[in-house]
Design an enzyme around this catalytic site. Structure first.
Site, PDB file in Angstrom:
ATOM      1  N   CYS A  31      41.348  42.493  34.612  1.00  0.00           N
ATOM      2  CA  CYS A  31      41.152  41.101  34.183  1.00  0.00           C
ATOM      3  C   CYS A  31      40.609  40.985  32.765  1.00  0.00           C
ATOM      4  O   CYS A  31      40.566  39.890  32.203  1.00  0.00           O
ATOM      5  CB  CYS A  31      40.244  40.362  35.159  1.00  0.00           C
ATOM      6  SG  CYS A  31      41.049  40.050  36.723  1.00  0.00           S
TER       7      CYS A  31
ATOM      8  N   HIS B 170      36.877  33.940  31.725  1.00  0.00           N
ATOM      9  CA  HIS B 170      37.885  34.375  32.685  1.00  0.00           C
ATOM     10  C   HIS B 170      37.762  33.555  33.969  1.00  0.00           C
ATOM     11  O   HIS B 170      36.665  33.367  34.492  1.00  0.00           O
ATOM     12  CB  HIS B 170      37.685  35.870  32.976  1.00  0.00           C
ATOM     13  CG  HIS B 170      38.579  36.378  34.068  1.00  0.00           C
ATOM     14  ND1 HIS B 170      39.944  36.216  34.042  1.00  0.00           N
ATOM     15  CD2 HIS B 170      38.293  37.029  35.227  1.00  0.00           C
ATOM     16  CE1 HIS B 170      40.466  36.759  35.125  1.00  0.00           C
ATOM     17  NE2 HIS B 170      39.488  37.249  35.871  1.00  0.00           N
TER      18      HIS B 170
ATOM     19  N   ASN C  67      43.312  32.762  39.774  1.00  0.00           N
ATOM     20  CA  ASN C  67      43.045  33.873  38.846  1.00  0.00           C
ATOM     21  C   ASN C  67      44.375  34.502  38.431  1.00  0.00           C
ATOM     22  O   ASN C  67      45.025  35.171  39.235  1.00  0.00           O
ATOM     23  CB  ASN C  67      42.141  34.894  39.545  1.00  0.00           C
ATOM     24  CG  ASN C  67      41.779  36.070  38.653  1.00  0.00           C
ATOM     25  OD1 ASN C  67      42.349  36.246  37.579  1.00  0.00           O
ATOM     26  ND2 ASN C  67      40.844  36.882  39.106  1.00  0.00           N
TER      27      ASN C  67
END
Ligand code: UT7
Length: 331
Positions: A116, A256, A286
């Site tokens: 990520c 994020h 996500n």
């Protein structure tokens, strides 16, 4: 001559049309809209349904969106860094294919994988190439087809992830705008908590690994959550301290999008109020490497020249970090 800094001068994005809502997930696994919303902040995500299209498709659309919106000649692009955790194939570079498909015939290109944090690390890499003066136009694409590695019978993961892509162009700036500072970290302990066990060199594919569903993402959510909350907040506070930024100096937190509670905790630690926190997790979930550029693209018209942006990410590995960047244009 003034020092060269690396500024973002254009953004673009793409998400596939198909919407997977919390209500649809209620019919697939034992979950409910209330649990997903309160625990994560997610209401829906986008899924690339076409089985013949991989992550490159998402990245190519985002790059084309950037190129067309800003009237950029792809032949002038020097380098494309393709940040992704879901490359089209192993070995064959997704970035190289993407460069050819968008007509960036003079660019070299490669993939950068840091789960990520792929996009955050790629921003750092791109900025370094610009700061040396060696390259003038570096395109960073963040794209992931997470639906290709998610087990839609596992309620612990299938409610979280979605597909999407974003792209930004870095160019030299001599007004002091662009990337100011970075604080990037990693810790190998993370591979115990968030991983795809099989398909790599440690455990190559076999009938057994397929039968055991070891080609899907497995996450010990509670542990990842614990590390994410403290580490993302720590690095964001550190970058503020190091650059003498008070809470009122920060115009935007670009974090994020893994879990709204993690983002809220980071903002609280920084003293940044809700209205300065860019958020679109409710619409996309996500999207791994795509979360940060999707935020920039969705909120581009709010960002003003000279604004102080603090980026923050946390992901598998573990990999995490923060970047302080001054926005370089009004759209
Ligand atoms: O981007 C990469 C980094 N990743 C992250 O940052 C993700 C970090 N982790 C998280 O965001 C959260 O840990 C999750 C959203 C994954 C899970 O939330 P949580 O508050 O940590 O829940 P939990 O795993 O502790 O589970 C709480 C309860 C459990 O039931 P019991 O044991 O208390 O009876 C789970 O079985 O919720 C249950 N549960 C669910 N219930 C309904 C777990 N998943 C679900 C679900 N629907 N989808």
């Amino acid at each position: 001559m003034n020092k060269i800094s690396a500024a973002i001068t254009a953004v673009g994005s793409y998400v596939p049309d198909h919407v997977l809502t919390n209500q649809m997930l209620e019919d697939m696994v034992d979950t409910n809209d209330e649990w997903i919303t309160t625990r994560t902040g997610i209401k829906e995500r986008r899924i690339l349904k076409d089985p013949n299209k991989g992550t490159s498709y998402l990245g190519i659309q985002a790059a084309k969106n950037l190129i067309e919106k800003n009237n950029i000649n792809p032949e002038e692009i020097d380098l494309i860094i393709f940040a992704t955790a879901t490359p089209d194939m192993l070995v064959a570079s997704t970035g190289a294919y993407t460069a050819s498909e968008i007509g960036a015939v003079n660019a070299f290109s490669y993939d950068l994988q840091a789960a990520c944090s792929s996009f955050l690390y790629a921003m750092s890499t791109a900025a370094s190439y610009i700061e040396t003066g060696r390259y003038k136009k570096v395109l960073v694409i963040g794209a992931d087809k997470m639906s290709s590695i998610i087990d839609y019978t596992d309620r612990a993961t299938c409610i979280i992830f979605g597909d999407g892509a974003g792209a930004v162009l870095f160019e030299p700036n001599q007004e002091g705008l662009g990337l100011q500072d970075e604080y990037l970290r990693s810790d190998g302990i993370g591979r115990n908590f968030l991983k795809i066990e099989a398909g790599g060199s440690l455990l190559p594919p076999s009938e057994e690994t397929v039968a055991n569903r070891q080609h899907f993402v497995h996450q010990d959510g509670k542990n990842v959550f614990k590390y994410a909350v403290s580490n993302m907040a720590d690095v964001s506070a550190k970058i503020m301290e190091r650059n003498n930024l008070s809470d009122s100096d920060v115009n935007w937190l670009v974090a994020h999008q893994a879990n709204k509670r993690i983002i809220d905790a980071t903002a609280k630690r920084m003293g940044v109020p809700e209205e300065k926190v860019l958020m679109n997790i409710q619409r996309y979930g996500n999207t791994t490497s795509a979360t940060l550029p999707l935020l920039l693209s969705d909120f581009e018209n709010k960002l003003k020249k000279g604004d102080n942006l603090v980026f923050a990410s946390f992901g598998g590995g573990f990999t995490w970090g923060s970047i302080y960047l001054k926005w370089a244009y009004n759209s």
